[in-house]
Design an enzyme around this catalytic site. Structure first.
Site, PDB file in Angstrom:
ATOM      1  N   SER A 222       0.836  -1.197   0.000  1.00 28.71           N
ATOM      2  CA  SER A 222       0.000   0.000   0.000  1.00 28.71           C
ATOM      3  C   SER A 222       0.879   1.259   0.000  1.00 28.71           C
ATOM      4  CB  SER A 222      -0.956  -0.042   1.194  1.00 28.71           C
ATOM      5  OG  SER A 222      -1.945   0.961   1.099  1.00 28.71           O
TER       6      SER A 222
ATOM      7  N   ASP B 137      -9.720  -2.900  -6.632  1.00 33.26           N
ATOM      8  CA  ASP B 137      -9.225  -2.230  -5.429  1.00 33.26           C
ATOM      9  C   ASP B 137      -9.690  -0.776  -5.427  1.00 33.26           C
ATOM     10  OD1 ASP B 137      -7.796  -1.061  -3.380  1.00 33.26           O
ATOM     11  OD2 ASP B 137      -5.816  -1.706  -4.082  1.00 33.26           O
TER      12      ASP B 137
ATOM     13  N   HIS C 125      -8.032  -4.567  -1.721  1.00 33.11           N
ATOM     14  CA  HIS C 125      -6.825  -3.876  -1.252  1.00 33.11           C
ATOM     15  C   HIS C 125      -6.163  -4.715  -0.167  1.00 33.11           C
ATOM     16  CE1 HIS C 125      -4.232  -0.405  -0.777  1.00 33.11           C
ATOM     17  NE2 HIS C 125      -4.410  -0.447   0.544  1.00 33.11           N
TER      18      HIS C 125
END
EC number: 3.1.1.32
Length: 411
Positions: free
Chosen positions: A220, A346, A375
């Site tokens: 991320s 996502d 995600h």
């Protein structure tokens, strides 16, 4: 095939046996109930196998890199079978932290000083019991970068360390300033665009083990930071390769997606409160530079970044910060092999913002795009408690690079 793979015959046979044992044939006075349930189950299985379970899209301009991945990291070419009862992106994103196990990891903490007087907390997993690499000086090292408010305690980090442990590798987790319980010595935290702390950590780790093969993996925001660093340094880095998971490629598109009503309700507001919570402990230090009452009133990540992050790092506007933080602008300058895994469902990184065409212009870059996974989700199997698809990509890629990386340019 991966262990979770299910073909049509196996799926329908198991479903039929389960229903025969659980559903009474006399439902509704006849076998009609069982027939309806079985019919629905078969239809759902058909839909799943035809529309949900798919091979990922592998995007790479370098044929040698592609052949290398196909041979040594075959998971990126195999069909990904998302968990049959929670394959939708938002559901996978929400459930992963609660479903996946948390492997036990014993860390050794190290605090290192920074040039501006701050400190960074590193959590080491030395793996001194490594059978494959008993010599610590040459034991391969993986630097792990968690997400926006993540630390070394995140389940996805623990799983990466568990995978690395089985291969004999050493890991070190880079916790962003002030996030892992250590004191904030200066009124400065972190952001996706500023790579100074990451550069200091990479230099420090490499100086301790200069003869050890060295890779990094970012998740991320950790992946965004790592990409921005690689775009800045090109080939001038001690890292031999990197793996990136669920990076937000274009911050403008990411925040816009997260501000849609449902996504704000499910993710944005909670993430904003996490950011506020992460700095509230350091309020006395940060009040020297910021109106903390205003910062604490933010209700979206964009508002938080406008009042806090962009100001802290000296940007004239939040747009300037988001422009600088977006890795899609730096991808063309990456100078070492990088594998990037994203799911096209996502909401943190919308599919249309993934820089497919830019990736095709850099021979060092390979994108792996799954149709499902959300995600940092990538759940697979009936009960996805242990290994995820992301974990398998991580394990195979780091092993491929550490043990066969020299073959990329000779294939």
């Amino acid at each position: 095939r991966p262990p979770c793979a299910m073909d049509w015959q196996v799926l329908t046979r198991e479903l039929s046996l389960y229903l025969e044992s659980q559903v009474r044939v006399g439902l509704f006075g006849s076998g009609v109930g069982l027939s309806l349930v079985l019919g629905f189950g078969v239809a759902y299985a058909c839909y799943y196998l035809n529309s949900i379970a798919k091979k990922p899209q592998l995007v790479a301009s370098n044929d040698r890199f592609c052949r290398f991945l196909e041979e040594y990291c075959p998971v990126v070419t195999e069909t990904y079978y998302p968990t049959i009862w929670c394959w939708e992106g938002r559901v996978q994103t929400l459930l992963r932290p609660f479903i996946t196990s948390r492997p036990q990891v014993q860390y050794r903490n190290e605090l290192i000083k920074t040039a501006d007087g701050g400190q960074i907390s590193l959590d080491w997993f030395d793996n001194n019991d490594s059978l494959y690499y008993p010599d610590a000086s040459t034991r391969p090292t993986v630097l792990l970068l968690p997400g926006l408010t993540g630390t070394s305690k995140e389940s996805y980090i623990l799983h990466m360390i568990h995978q690395s442990e089985t291969l004999g590798y050493r890991c070190v987790v880079f916790n962003n300033r002030g996030i892992a319980g250590e004191a904030l010595l200066t009124p400065r935290t972190y952001c996706a665009a500023n790579t100074e702390d990451l550069e200091a950590v990479i230099h420090h780790v490499h100086s301790l083990h200069p003869s050890a093969p060295f890779m990094a993996a970012g998740v991320s925001m950790g992946g965004m930071l790592l990409l921005n660093y690689l775009g800045k340094t090109g080939r001038d880095t001690p890292l031999m390769a990197a793996a990136i998971f669920s990076a937000g490629w274009n911050v403008f598109e990411s925040v816009e997606s997260l501000e849609k009503p449902l996504n704000w309700l499910l993710f944005n507001y909670y993430l904003t409160t996490c950011l506020q919570s992460s700095i509230s402990r350091h309020r006395q230090m940060l009040e020297k530079l910021f109106d903390m009452n205003l910062v604490m009133k933010a209700r979206t990540v964009r508002e938080f970044d406008k009042q806090f992050t962009s100001v802290m790092f000296g940007y004239r506007s939040i747009d300037d910060y988001y422009e600088d933080a977006s890795p899609c602008r730096k991808l063309k300058s990456v100078g070492i092999p990088v594998l990037c895994l994203n799911s096209v469902d996502d909401v943190f990184s919308p599919a249309h913002a993934i820089p497919v065409e830019t990736a095709k212009q850099n021979a060092n870059v390979a994108l792996v795009l799954t149709s499902c996974g959300g995600h940092i989700g990538f759940l697979e199997g009936i009960w996805p408690r242990k290994c995820t698809y992301m974990d398998r990509v991580f394990k195979q890629f780091v092993q491929a690079m550490f043990e066969h990386g020299n073959k990329i340019f000779s294939m």
